[in-house]
Design a protein around this motif. Sequence first.
Motif, PDB file in Angstrom:
ATOM      1  N   VAL A 188      39.044   3.235   4.155  1.00  0.00           N
ATOM      2  CA  VAL A 188      38.176   4.383   4.438  1.00  0.00           C
ATOM      3  C   VAL A 188      36.720   3.951   4.616  1.00  0.00           C
ATOM      4  CG1 VAL A 188      39.581   6.147   3.274  1.00  0.00           C
ATOM      5  CG2 VAL A 188      37.899   4.841   1.947  1.00  0.00           C
ATOM      6  N   VAL A 189      35.997   4.755   5.406  1.00  0.00           N
ATOM      7  CA  VAL A 189      34.541   4.651   5.500  1.00  0.00           C
ATOM      8  C   VAL A 189      33.982   5.822   4.718  1.00  0.00           C
ATOM      9  CG1 VAL A 189      32.559   4.890   7.066  1.00  0.00           C
ATOM     10  CG2 VAL A 189      34.493   3.458   7.718  1.00  0.00           C
ATOM     11  N   MET A 190      32.931   5.570   3.935  1.00  0.00           N
ATOM     12  CA  MET A 190      32.303   6.641   3.155  1.00  0.00           C
ATOM     13  C   MET A 190      31.327   7.424   4.035  1.00  0.00           C
ATOM     14  SD  MET A 190      33.729   5.641   0.377  1.00  0.00           S
ATOM     15  CE  MET A 190      33.151   5.623  -1.303  1.00  0.00           C
ATOM     16  N   VAL A 191      31.285   8.733   3.823  1.00  0.00           N
ATOM     17  CA  VAL A 191      30.365   9.604   4.560  1.00  0.00           C
ATOM     18  C   VAL A 191      29.376  10.183   3.548  1.00  0.00           C
ATOM     19  CG1 VAL A 191      30.190  11.719   5.897  1.00  0.00           C
ATOM     20  CG2 VAL A 191      32.118  10.166   6.263  1.00  0.00           C
ATOM     21  N   PHE A 192      28.069  10.067   3.851  1.00  0.00           N
ATOM     22  CA  PHE A 192      27.073  10.405   2.826  1.00  0.00           C
ATOM     23  C   PHE A 192      26.730  11.885   2.757  1.00  0.00           C
ATOM     24  CE2 PHE A 192      24.489   9.278   6.516  1.00  0.00           C
ATOM     25  CZ  PHE A 192      23.505  10.255   6.505  1.00  0.00           C
ATOM     26  N   MET A 193      27.401  12.687   3.561  1.00  0.00           N
ATOM     27  CA  MET A 193      27.220  14.129   3.454  1.00  0.00           C
ATOM     28  C   MET A 193      28.603  14.748   3.294  1.00  0.00           C
ATOM     29  SD  MET A 193      25.105  16.489   3.337  1.00  0.00           S
ATOM     30  CE  MET A 193      24.621  18.116   3.785  1.00  0.00           C
ATOM     31  N   PRO A 194      28.977  15.133   2.057  1.00  0.00           N
ATOM     32  CA  PRO A 194      30.291  15.744   1.899  1.00  0.00           C
ATOM     33  C   PRO A 194      30.264  17.130   2.526  1.00  0.00           C
ATOM     34  CG  PRO A 194      29.058  15.908  -0.150  1.00  0.00           C
ATOM     35  CD  PRO A 194      28.202  15.121   0.809  1.00  0.00           C
ATOM     36  N   SER A 195      31.393  17.600   3.004  1.00  0.00           N
ATOM     37  CA  SER A 195      31.423  18.931   3.607  1.00  0.00           C
ATOM     38  C   SER A 195      32.549  19.738   2.983  1.00  0.00           C
ATOM     39  CB  SER A 195      31.600  18.823   5.116  1.00  0.00           C
ATOM     40  OG  SER A 195      32.724  18.026   5.413  1.00  0.00           O
ATOM     41  N   CYS A 196      32.272  21.039   2.800  1.00  0.00           N
ATOM     42  CA  CYS A 196      33.230  21.892   2.086  1.00  0.00           C
ATOM     43  C   CYS A 196      34.302  22.449   3.009  1.00  0.00           C
ATOM     44  CB  CYS A 196      32.491  23.027   1.381  1.00  0.00           C
ATOM     45  SG  CYS A 196      31.833  24.276   2.516  1.00  0.00           S
ATOM     46  N   GLY A 197      33.973  22.561   4.301  1.00  0.00           N
ATOM     47  CA  GLY A 197      34.934  23.119   5.251  1.00  0.00           C
ATOM     48  C   GLY A 197      34.954  24.631   5.298  1.00  0.00           C
ATOM     49  N   HIS A 198      34.182  25.289   4.429  1.00  0.00           N
ATOM     50  CA  HIS A 198      34.264  26.750   4.339  1.00  0.00           C
ATOM     51  C   HIS A 198      32.952  27.470   4.592  1.00  0.00           C
ATOM     52  CE1 HIS A 198      38.178  25.944   2.715  1.00  0.00           C
ATOM     53  NE2 HIS A 198      37.651  25.239   1.733  1.00  0.00           N
ATOM     54  N   CYS A 199      31.806  26.790   4.396  1.00  0.00           N
ATOM     55  CA  CYS A 199      30.525  27.489   4.564  1.00  0.00           C
ATOM     56  C   CYS A 199      30.271  27.745   6.050  1.00  0.00           C
ATOM     57  CB  CYS A 199      29.392  26.683   3.927  1.00  0.00           C
ATOM     58  SG  CYS A 199      28.960  25.172   4.799  1.00  0.00           S
ATOM     59  N   LEU A 200      29.240  28.512   6.363  1.00  0.00           N
ATOM     60  CA  LEU A 200      28.996  28.870   7.761  1.00  0.00           C
ATOM     61  C   LEU A 200      28.753  27.643   8.652  1.00  0.00           C
ATOM     62  CD1 LEU A 200      28.859  31.204   9.760  1.00  0.00           C
ATOM     63  CD2 LEU A 200      26.420  31.429   9.222  1.00  0.00           C
ATOM     64  N   PRO A 201      27.846  26.698   8.256  1.00  0.00           N
ATOM     65  CA  PRO A 201      27.691  25.517   9.118  1.00  0.00           C
ATOM     66  C   PRO A 201      29.006  24.764   9.321  1.00  0.00           C
ATOM     67  CG  PRO A 201      25.903  25.612   7.517  1.00  0.00           C
ATOM     68  CD  PRO A 201      26.884  26.700   7.148  1.00  0.00           C
ATOM     69  N   CYS A 202      29.811  24.633   8.265  1.00  0.00           N
ATOM     70  CA  CYS A 202      31.104  23.952   8.423  1.00  0.00           C
ATOM     71  C   CYS A 202      31.986  24.732   9.410  1.00  0.00           C
ATOM     72  CB  CYS A 202      31.818  23.814   7.078  1.00  0.00           C
ATOM     73  SG  CYS A 202      31.181  22.451   6.069  1.00  0.00           S
ATOM     74  N   ALA A 203      31.990  26.075   9.269  1.00  0.00           N
ATOM     75  CA  ALA A 203      32.806  26.902  10.163  1.00  0.00           C
ATOM     76  C   ALA A 203      32.319  26.790  11.602  1.00  0.00           C
ATOM     77  CB  ALA A 203      32.767  28.357   9.696  1.00  0.00           C
ATOM     78  N   GLU A 204      31.020  26.531  11.756  1.00  0.00           N
ATOM     79  CA  GLU A 204      30.458  26.396  13.100  1.00  0.00           C
ATOM     80  C   GLU A 204      30.608  24.977  13.653  1.00  0.00           C
ATOM     81  OE1 GLU A 204      26.941  29.781  13.095  1.00  0.00           O
ATOM     82  OE2 GLU A 204      26.470  27.808  12.289  1.00  0.00           O
ATOM     83  N   GLY A 205      31.319  24.128  12.925  1.00  0.00           N
ATOM     84  CA  GLY A 205      31.535  22.758  13.398  1.00  0.00           C
ATOM     85  C   GLY A 205      30.338  21.859  13.183  1.00  0.00           C
ATOM     86  N   ARG A 206      29.499  22.199  12.196  1.00  0.00           N
ATOM     87  CA  ARG A 206      28.319  21.373  11.921  1.00  0.00           C
ATOM     88  C   ARG A 206      28.330  20.903  10.464  1.00  0.00           C
ATOM     89  NH1 ARG A 206      23.110  24.031  14.694  1.00  0.00           N
ATOM     90  NH2 ARG A 206      22.464  21.852  14.615  1.00  0.00           N
ATOM     91  N   PRO A 207      29.294  20.023  10.107  1.00  0.00           N
ATOM     92  CA  PRO A 207      29.416  19.589   8.716  1.00  0.00           C
ATOM     93  C   PRO A 207      28.181  18.860   8.199  1.00  0.00           C
ATOM     94  CG  PRO A 207      30.760  18.222  10.152  1.00  0.00           C
ATOM     95  CD  PRO A 207      30.270  19.370  10.989  1.00  0.00           C
ATOM     96  N   ALA A 208      27.348  18.326   9.102  1.00  0.00           N
ATOM     97  CA  ALA A 208      26.129  17.644   8.650  1.00  0.00           C
ATOM     98  C   ALA A 208      25.195  18.614   7.938  1.00  0.00           C
ATOM     99  CB  ALA A 208      25.404  17.008   9.840  1.00  0.00           C
ATOM    100  N   LEU A 209      25.402  19.920   8.174  1.00  0.00           N
ATOM    101  CA  LEU A 209      24.535  20.930   7.564  1.00  0.00           C
ATOM    102  C   LEU A 209      25.236  21.672   6.428  1.00  0.00           C
ATOM    103  CD1 LEU A 209      22.928  22.462  10.797  1.00  0.00           C
ATOM    104  CD2 LEU A 209      22.111  20.572   9.378  1.00  0.00           C
ATOM    105  N   CYS A 210      26.369  21.163   5.957  1.00  0.00           N
ATOM    106  CA  CYS A 210      27.137  21.857   4.911  1.00  0.00           C
ATOM    107  C   CYS A 210      26.223  22.257   3.748  1.00  0.00           C
ATOM    108  CB  CYS A 210      28.262  20.962   4.405  1.00  0.00           C
ATOM    109  SG  CYS A 210      29.150  21.690   3.000  1.00  0.00           S
ATOM    110  N   GLU A 211      26.270  23.517   3.379  1.00  0.00           N
ATOM    111  CA  GLU A 211      25.344  24.023   2.349  1.00  0.00           C
ATOM    112  C   GLU A 211      25.671  23.507   0.952  1.00  0.00           C
ATOM    113  OE1 GLU A 211      25.461  28.159   3.336  1.00  0.00           O
ATOM    114  OE2 GLU A 211      24.186  27.811   5.098  1.00  0.00           O
TER     115      GLU A 211
END
Length: 374
Positions: A91-114
């Motif tokens: 695996v490669v580590m990603v420094f911004m975890p994403s929840c998959g459920h918040c609005l930015p995640c729903a909009e396909g922008r996991p870099a902005l996961c709240e």
Amino acid sequence: MQVRAAVLRHMNVAPPYAQSKPIAIETIELAPPGPGEVLVRIRAAGLCHSDLSVINGDRPRPMPMALGHEAAGVVETLGEGVSDLEPGDHVVMVFMPSCGHCLPCAEGRPALCEPGAKANAAGTLINGTVRLSSPAGHVHHHLGVSAFAEYAVVSRNSVVKIDRDLPFVEAALFGCAVLTGVGAVVNTAQLRAGSTAVVIGLGGVGLASVLGARAAGASKIIAVDLSPEKLALAREVGATAVVNGGDADAVEQVRRLTGGGADYVFEMAGSIRALENAMQMTKRGGMTVTAGLPPPGSALAVNVVQLVGEERTLKGSYIGTCVPLRDIPRFIELYRDGRLPVDRLLSGKLKLDDINEGFDRLHDGSAVRQVIEF
Ligand SMILES: [Zn+2]
Ligand SMILES: [Zn+2]
């Protein structure tokens, strides 16, 4: 379990770090992975400016903190409910975890996961837990990863599975330098083939942007930095011209080379001065993109009439506007194909115990990407 890890207990200790030793290699306790988490054996971890920004206090974080966020390793154990990985997966580590459920995640922008942003600021995993401790108490996670350690417990969403044949040292770079630098070009700017590009600041991220601009088909790529060595390296990896940012007429040189300014200018140095220059190097109607992170509270004065009348775009770029699950495999494919030679960013390998010396080299600009091998 007990792990050896690089722990920062106090920010803002003066360099040279080889003497002041802000980072101690400590044996600390790592709890087993909880639900939705995985235990990863770290095999390689890169030294990044975002680590340095915590050490020097430019990006204050809760202390103490186990640093390191650009890494690759092997999945050892799965926490409850993780069913799409297996022990032994690389695996490669990603420094911004994403929840998959918040609005930015729903909009396909996991870099902005709240919740991800909140957890990273608090120095916890995305579920709010801390899995590292010493007898003195909690040790915070750095960006949900804390990879300058033999093992790390991270959220399932902090890792992206990769093929097993990619060397770990190269794989690590895809987690931060490549996502941020290449992503700024292909995702944030969506640079068009044949257009002109300028990259200011040739650390690992900036040089990755040079690679990205070349891969995306830029007709001219002008690299700007203060270091003659880095300018020479930029030329080797695809810059068509270089300008020393210390020259009094650096802006004029770039405007001359591009016939009045570039279509896209990428500011990767993290200074307001560099961003002001970046805007002046951008042509009318062009786009200035910044992924540089000056200290919090830094402000930029913008000529609004120019912004409006010349239809300029100024864009921030975090993790290169990437969707890591989509982009890490894509960028690895380009690397395998020889079109994104990210291995050229490697300045050397080092041991965990020599980490303070490594940060001296990053601080004085004599290294691009140094990777710790475990
Ligand atoms: Zn980084
Ligand atoms: Zn989210």
